[in-house]
Design an enzyme around this catalytic site. Structure first.
Site, PDB file in Angstrom:
ATOM      1  CG  ASP A  45      -0.251   0.051   2.534  1.00 57.15           C
ATOM      2  OD1 ASP A  45       1.003   0.092   2.580  1.00 57.15           O
ATOM      3  OD2 ASP A  45      -0.954   0.060   3.563  1.00 57.15           O
ATOM      4  N   GLY A 105       3.656  -0.811   6.460  1.00 58.06           N
ATOM      5  CA  GLY A 105       4.353  -0.048   7.481  1.00 58.06           C
ATOM      6  C   GLY A 105       5.063  -0.966   8.458  1.00 58.06           C
ATOM      7  CD  GLU A 156       1.007  -4.408   5.340  1.00 60.73           C
ATOM      8  OE1 GLU A 156       0.434  -3.304   5.233  1.00 60.73           O
ATOM      9  OE2 GLU A 156       1.523  -4.792   6.409  1.00 60.73           O
ATOM     10  CG  HIS A 175      12.831 -24.609  10.122  1.00 61.96           C
ATOM     11  ND1 HIS A 175      13.046 -24.462  11.471  1.00 61.96           N
ATOM     12  CD2 HIS A 175      14.001 -25.060   9.599  1.00 61.96           C
ATOM     13  CE1 HIS A 175      14.290 -24.811  11.761  1.00 61.96           C
ATOM     14  NE2 HIS A 175      14.892 -25.169  10.632  1.00 61.96           N
ATOM     15  CG  ASN A 176       7.896 -22.045   8.887  1.00 61.86           C
ATOM     16  OD1 ASN A 176       8.717 -21.229   9.291  1.00 61.86           O
ATOM     17  ND2 ASN A 176       7.296 -22.901   9.695  1.00 61.86           N
TER      18      ASN A 176
END
Length: 149
Positions: A8, A67, A72, A99-100
């Protein structure tokens, strides 16, 4: 690699500079907005479009900027198949991928200077998923929950 980006107003200039930087490194950048500065715009639509772009484009990654990066990340994670991670240092960027198997990175434009953001994103992009069974098992559990709901 194809990298989807979105922000944004809070990260507008940073996103544009990041897109140029990523292209200079040989990446293809898909810009989901904002496409013009508007201090009153809202991040969810941009981040959701970025997430949808990543899911529809296997092997690609995404970057959402705000920010703080918190909202987000939340917005991107509403897209089924997105695993967005808020990162704030090199270790969290690497672990998000390792890991993810995160496919979207979220960063706060008001939390880091431009060179720090570039370094976080480069670390994220460069790090592969470890493929470790325990990590895959956990990712599969999250995916199963997502599909059942």
């Amino acid at each position: 690699m194809r990298i989807h980006v979105a922000t944004d107003h809070a990260g507008f200039e940073l996103k544009n500079n990041l897109a140029e930087h990523l292209r200079s490194l040989g990446h293809e950048v898909v810009d989901h907005g904002a496409h013009e500065y508007d201090a009153l715009d809202d991040y969810p639509a941009f981040c959701i479009e970025c997430g949808k772009g990543v899911v529809a484009d296997p092997g690609s990654l995404g970057v959402v900027i705000g920010g703080s990066g918190n909202g987000e990340q939340i917005a991107a994670n509403k897209v089924p198949g997105v695993r967005a991670a808020l990162v704030w240092n090199a270790e969290t960027a690497v672990l998000a991928r390792q890991h993810n198997d995160a496919n979207v990175i979220s960063v706060g434009a008001r939390q880091h200077d431009e060179s720090e953001v570039f370094a976080l994103i480069e670390a994220f992009i460069a790090e592969p998923f470890s493929g470790d069974e325990r990590h895959q098992r956990r990712i599969d559990q999250i995916g199963a929950y997502e599909r059942e709901r």
